[in-house]
Scaffold this active site. Structure first.
Site, PDB file in Angstrom:
ATOM      1  N   GLY A  40       0.617  -1.131   0.192  1.00 20.21           N
ATOM      2  CA  GLY A  40       0.136  -0.048  -0.249  1.00 20.21           C
ATOM      3  C   GLY A  40       0.639   1.142   0.137  1.00 20.21           C
ATOM      4  O   GLY A  40       0.465   2.597   0.645  1.00 20.21           O
ATOM      5  N   SER A  43       0.359   5.524  -2.017  1.00 17.92           N
ATOM      6  CA  SER A  43       0.100   6.938  -1.786  1.00 17.92           C
ATOM      7  C   SER A  43      -0.283   7.088   0.138  1.00 17.92           C
ATOM      8  O   SER A  43      -0.206   5.899   0.858  1.00 17.92           O
ATOM      9  CB  SER A  43      -1.657   7.627  -2.324  1.00 17.92           C
ATOM     10  OG  SER A  43      -2.214   6.142  -1.996  1.00 17.92           O
ATOM     11  N   GLY A  44      -0.284   8.193   0.345  1.00 19.46           N
ATOM     12  CA  GLY A  44      -0.775   8.493   1.475  1.00 19.46           C
ATOM     13  C   GLY A  44       0.136   7.925   2.843  1.00 19.46           C
ATOM     14  O   GLY A  44       1.048   8.335   2.306  1.00 19.46           O
ATOM     15  N   LEU A  93      -3.451  -8.276  -3.409  1.00 19.59           N
ATOM     16  CA  LEU A  93      -3.703  -8.789  -1.722  1.00 19.59           C
ATOM     17  C   LEU A  93      -5.389  -9.738  -1.494  1.00 19.59           C
ATOM     18  O   LEU A  93      -5.430 -10.733  -0.124  1.00 19.59           O
ATOM     19  CB  LEU A  93      -3.641  -7.586  -0.252  1.00 19.59           C
ATOM     20  CG  LEU A  93      -1.958  -7.386  -0.093  1.00 19.59           C
ATOM     21  CD1 LEU A  93      -2.135  -5.939   0.940  1.00 19.59           C
ATOM     22  CD2 LEU A  93      -1.441  -8.443   0.152  1.00 19.59           C
ATOM     23  N   THR A 140      -8.331  -8.567   2.045  1.00 15.24           N
ATOM     24  CA  THR A 140      -7.327  -7.082   1.497  1.00 15.24           C
ATOM     25  C   THR A 140      -6.510  -7.288   2.559  1.00 15.24           C
ATOM     26  O   THR A 140      -5.335  -6.768   2.841  1.00 15.24           O
ATOM     27  CB  THR A 140      -7.649  -6.372   1.053  1.00 15.24           C
ATOM     28  OG1 THR A 140      -8.628  -6.783  -0.412  1.00 15.24           O
ATOM     29  CG2 THR A 140      -6.781  -5.269   0.295  1.00 15.24           C
ATOM     30  N   SER A 174      -6.150   0.054  13.349  1.00 16.53           N
ATOM     31  CA  SER A 174      -6.913   1.470  13.388  1.00 16.53           C
ATOM     32  C   SER A 174      -7.825   1.639  14.699  1.00 16.53           C
ATOM     33  O   SER A 174      -7.522   0.224  15.172  1.00 16.53           O
ATOM     34  CB  SER A 174      -7.703   1.061  12.275  1.00 16.53           C
ATOM     35  OG  SER A 174      -8.681   2.311  12.805  1.00 16.53           O
ATOM     36  N   TYR A 198     -24.515  -7.361   5.596  1.00 16.21           N
ATOM     37  CA  TYR A 198     -23.268  -6.602   5.701  1.00 16.21           C
ATOM     38  C   TYR A 198     -22.950  -5.619   6.020  1.00 16.21           C
ATOM     39  O   TYR A 198     -23.708  -3.897   5.328  1.00 16.21           O
ATOM     40  CB  TYR A 198     -22.951  -7.007   4.098  1.00 16.21           C
ATOM     41  CG  TYR A 198     -21.535  -5.840   3.666  1.00 16.21           C
ATOM     42  CD1 TYR A 198     -19.771  -6.191   4.641  1.00 16.21           C
ATOM     43  CD2 TYR A 198     -21.271  -4.861   2.812  1.00 16.21           C
ATOM     44  CE1 TYR A 198     -19.023  -5.695   4.327  1.00 16.21           C
ATOM     45  CE2 TYR A 198     -20.105  -3.980   2.736  1.00 16.21           C
ATOM     46  CZ  TYR A 198     -18.746  -4.363   3.536  1.00 16.21           C
ATOM     47  OH  TYR A 198     -18.000  -3.863   2.409  1.00 16.21           O
TER      48      TYR A 198
END
Length: 334
Positions: A40, A43-44, A93, A140, A174, A198
């Site tokens: 990952g 970006s970011g 992933l 993922t 997180s 979901y």
């Protein structure tokens, strides 16, 4: 209240760093031939982590589903660090076969592996199932990383033994992991079969809870092996990244504008990952959860050894390419 004050003020914790520290502030030069894989990193937070590690002398492997984006990240880093060694490789992933192919191709390079940062994340507002029959967000954020780590562990243990340099694995979780309650495997089974149950936020929280549980169980196993490899997990903080790309628009912009004083910059958000990945103070520290570059406590469920072992056993079944068993959380692994 004290934690909130420390966060808003940026007051340093026992590590000497706090919420306002940046990735550049918390890192120092790395040993020669230090090799890192960062998922990952297009970006970011991931891209900033890659930039800082390159500045500190790391050879980078940047696996990505989007090769063009990864090449652009590589070019940006090389424009700042001209002597960087960066290798872009293909990895999706959400696909277990893609993870296996990536590891096989990485091993063919005959490189050491000192650091694995499982950073890639997805927040899927729409319900989706992978080619392996697993809900997309969980696959993922967690299961792909579980298999990736499992397949790279021997290389990391071998590298640490040969070089004498401690190997490190960082799982990016997180604080949202604490939002999940209930039976982990039962809910995973429900959302992997249909979209009726979901909920995008609950599914994301589940995947991040799984990252913490994975960290605890893997740390226990490394200790049992006597391996010179540690594994820790981090909460990077609240920052606007491409994770919100499925919901770009006026409402998202308004929410982030109103919360702007609580958000971290990307360099600040990358600090905890970089600190845990490289700081010499954390030698032999393993199985811990870090926030703002300091050790913190995860949720009660995330700290359960029995849940960590149960999830590990289920994960082994889910990633077993030769298994004839269908994973059924309603009937197994009590």
């Amino acid at each position: 209240m004290l934690l909130s004050f420390n966060y808003l003020s940026g007051s340093p914790g026992p590590s000497g760093f706090g919420s306002k520290s940046t990735a550049e502030h918390v890192t120092a030069s790395l040993p020669p031939s230090f090799t890192a894989i960062i998922t990952g990193a297009t970006s970011g937070i991931g891209a900033e982590t890659a930039r800082i590690l390159a500045k500190r002398g790391a050879r980078l492997i940047l696996p990505s589903r989007n090769i063009k984006a990864a090449e652009e990240t590589k070019a940006r880093i090389e424009s700042e660090c001209s002597d960087s060694e960066i290798i872009v490789m293909s990895l999706d992933l959400s696909s277990l076969s893609s993870v296996r192919t990536f590891v096989s191709q990485f091993e063919s390079l005959n490189l050491p592996l000192n650091l694995l940062i499982n950073n890639a994340g997805k927040f899927s507002h729409e319900h989706a199932i992978t080619e392996d029959g697993i809900e997309m967000t969980f696959a993922t954020n967690y299961l792909g990383h579980f298999l990736l780590t499992k397949l790279l562990v021997n290389k990391m243990v071998e590298t640490a033994k040969v070089t004498g340099v401690e190997g490190r694995i960082v799982n990016v979780s997180s604080s949202i992991h604490g939002w999940f309650s209930g039976d982990i495997l039962k809910y995973l089974g429900q959302i992997s079969r249909n979209k009726r149950n979901y909920d995008a936020t609950r599914a994301y929280a589940l995947s991040k809870l799984a990252n913490v549980l994975h960290t605890h169980e893997l740390a226990r196993r490394f200790k049992q092996m006597g391996a010179n490899v540690t594994v820790n997990c981090v909460h990077p903080g609240i920052v606007r990244t491409r994770l919100t790309r499925d919901r770009e628009g006026f409402i998202t912009d308004l929410v982030f504008f109103m919360a702007s004083k609580l958000l971290k910059t990307i360099p600040q958000a990358a600090a905890t990952t970089c600190y845990v990945a490289t700081n010499p103070r954390l030698r032999h520290v393993t199985g811990k959860y870090f926030v703002d570059c300091n050790e913190s406590s995860p949720s009660k469920l995330a700290g359960s050894p029995s849940e960590a072992a149960r999830l590990w056993s289920a994960s082994e079944i889910m990633v077993n390419a030769n298994s004839k068993l269908l994973f059924d959380p309603n009937n197994a692994l009590e």
